[in-house]
Write a protein that holds these residues in place. Structure first.
Motif, PDB file in Angstrom:
ATOM      1  N   SER A  34       0.831  -1.209   0.000  1.00 45.49           N
ATOM      2  CA  SER A  34       0.000   0.000   0.000  1.00 45.49           C
ATOM      3  C   SER A  34       0.867   1.261   0.000  1.00 45.49           C
ATOM      4  O   SER A  34       0.507   2.268   0.610  1.00 45.49           O
ATOM      5  N   TYR A  35       1.992   1.192  -0.674  1.00 43.25           N
ATOM      6  CA  TYR A  35       2.964   2.281  -0.677  1.00 43.25           C
ATOM      7  C   TYR A  35       2.401   3.571  -1.271  1.00 43.25           C
ATOM      8  O   TYR A  35       1.908   3.593  -2.392  1.00 43.25           O
ATOM      9  N   LYS A  36       2.455   4.630  -0.481  1.00 43.49           N
ATOM     10  CA  LYS A  36       2.050   5.959  -0.941  1.00 43.49           C
ATOM     11  C   LYS A  36       3.091   6.960  -0.456  1.00 43.49           C
ATOM     12  O   LYS A  36       3.182   7.251   0.740  1.00 43.49           O
ATOM     13  N   PRO A  37       3.901   7.500  -1.371  1.00 47.50           N
ATOM     14  CA  PRO A  37       4.985   8.389  -0.957  1.00 47.50           C
ATOM     15  C   PRO A  37       4.487   9.735  -0.445  1.00 47.50           C
ATOM     16  O   PRO A  37       3.442  10.227  -0.852  1.00 47.50           O
ATOM     17  N   ARG A  38       5.264  10.316   0.464  1.00 42.54           N
ATOM     18  CA  ARG A  38       4.971  11.653   0.968  1.00 42.54           C
ATOM     19  C   ARG A  38       5.665  12.712   0.120  1.00 42.54           C
ATOM     20  O   ARG A  38       5.200  13.849   0.032  1.00 42.54           O
ATOM     21  N   SER A  39       6.798  12.340  -0.459  1.00 42.47           N
ATOM     22  CA  SER A  39       7.596  13.292  -1.219  1.00 42.47           C
ATOM     23  C   SER A  39       7.341  13.161  -2.713  1.00 42.47           C
ATOM     24  O   SER A  39       7.265  12.051  -3.257  1.00 42.47           O
ATOM     25  N   ALA A  40       7.250  14.294  -3.383  1.00 48.56           N
ATOM     26  CA  ALA A  40       7.040  14.294  -4.835  1.00 48.56           C
ATOM     27  C   ALA A  40       8.290  13.837  -5.587  1.00 48.56           C
ATOM     28  O   ALA A  40       8.216  13.470  -6.761  1.00 48.56           O
ATOM     29  N   ASN A  41       9.446  13.829  -4.907  1.00 49.60           N
ATOM     30  CA  ASN A  41      10.695  13.430  -5.553  1.00 49.60           C
ATOM     31  C   ASN A  41      11.057  11.971  -5.309  1.00 49.60           C
ATOM     32  O   ASN A  41      12.050  11.483  -5.846  1.00 49.60           O
ATOM     33  N   ALA A  42      10.262  11.283  -4.503  1.00 50.97           N
ATOM     34  CA  ALA A  42      10.494   9.869  -4.223  1.00 50.97           C
ATOM     35  C   ALA A  42       9.818   9.017  -5.299  1.00 50.97           C
ATOM     36  O   ALA A  42       9.019   9.520  -6.083  1.00 50.97           O
ATOM     37  N   PRO A  43      10.129   7.727  -5.378  1.00 51.13           N
ATOM     38  CA  PRO A  43       9.395   6.837  -6.297  1.00 51.13           C
ATOM     39  C   PRO A  43       7.901   6.964  -6.014  1.00 51.13           C
ATOM     40  O   PRO A  43       7.472   6.882  -4.859  1.00 51.13           O
TER      41      PRO A  43
END
Length: 258
Positions: free
Chosen positions: A159-168
């Motif tokens: 359920s991966y949801k990144p916090r950073s716009a620069n991360a995958p």
């Protein structure tokens, strides 16, 4: 050669001949043939090494094995917590590169800073010991995750949801990053969890204690490609390889591409 040099040469025969626990051992003739020492010198040398606990001789086969003294010392060495082993090397690395160094460990989906070594370059933010960050959004987190299989990563980051716009931005992109890390041996992050900060990272493991940590160098984010100085990567890889050789870390030693 001196007695110490001869004793060292005898011990190196165990590594040269790949003598493991199941191996019958090294014979008196092996030492003579391999080192070219006279029989009398060899006899005195082996007797001294045996009496000092450096070697043991099987009473039935008359073959020599590593002695209890060396086994005891090596056991203590390999039982040293990995963080403490890596710390002195990371201090030197931080001084050489002037980067801020970190040793971190994976805890679930997060990475936690265990040690921090202040660099001489200005950084807008320095991450203190105990800080936790999303593992998938840091170079050091991805370096450690690269040791896991894709199936293991899917299980923990389904359920991966990144916090950073620069991360995958999704699981597939994360797996691509990890695949690259396994090929080249290091990872890179730029302006992900911290704006203005870039980092490179590797992983190292002590299988004798089931410990795995990430080694990281952080520096101000360059404005132009390649966004990371190659000398930082080379220095970090070199340090990691030294640790891998000491710990017999198969991840590094059996992968010729790293």
């Amino acid at each position: 050669m001196s007695t110490l040099e001869n004793a060292s040469a005898v011990l190196k025969l165990f590594a040269k001949q790949n003598v493991m626990h199941a191996h019958p051992g090294i014979s008196f003739s092996d030492v003579i043939n391999q080192l070219g020492l006279p029989k009398s010198t060899t006899s005195r040398l082996l007797m001294t090494m045996e009496s000092e606990g450096l070697l043991e001789r099987d009473p039935d086969t008359r073959l020599y094995h590593i002695g209890r003294l060396l086994l005891s010392i090596s056991s203590q060495y390999l039982s040293t917590p990995l963080v403490d082993m890596a710390a002195s090397m990371m201090i030197k690395l931080s001084q050489i590169t002037r980067c801020t160094g970190y040793i971190s460990a994976l805890d679930g989906q997060e990475i936690m800073v265990l040690r921090m070594f202040q660099g001489q370059q200005f950084l807008p933010v320095v991450t203190p010991v105990g800080t936790r960050s999303p593992a998938a959004e840091t170079s050091v987190g991805r370096a450690i995750l690269a040791r896991q299989s894709d199936d293991e990563v899917r299980e923990h980051f389904g359920s991966y949801k990144p916090r950073s716009a620069n991360a995958p931005q999704n699981l597939a992109a994360l797996l691509d990053k990890l695949a690259t890390a396994r090929q080249v041996g290091w990872t890179f992050a730029r302006n992900e969890t911290l704006q203005g900060v870039s980092s490179i990272a590797t992983n190292i493991s002590n299988k004798h204690r089931s410990e795995t940590i990430g080694l990281c160098l952080s520096f101000p984010s360059p404005d132009e490609p390649p966004f990371y100085p190659s000398e930082y990567v080379e220095a970090l890889i070199s340090t990691t390889r030294l640790l891998a050789e000491k710990l017999n870390d198969d991840y590094w030693l059996k992968n010729n591409n790293l």
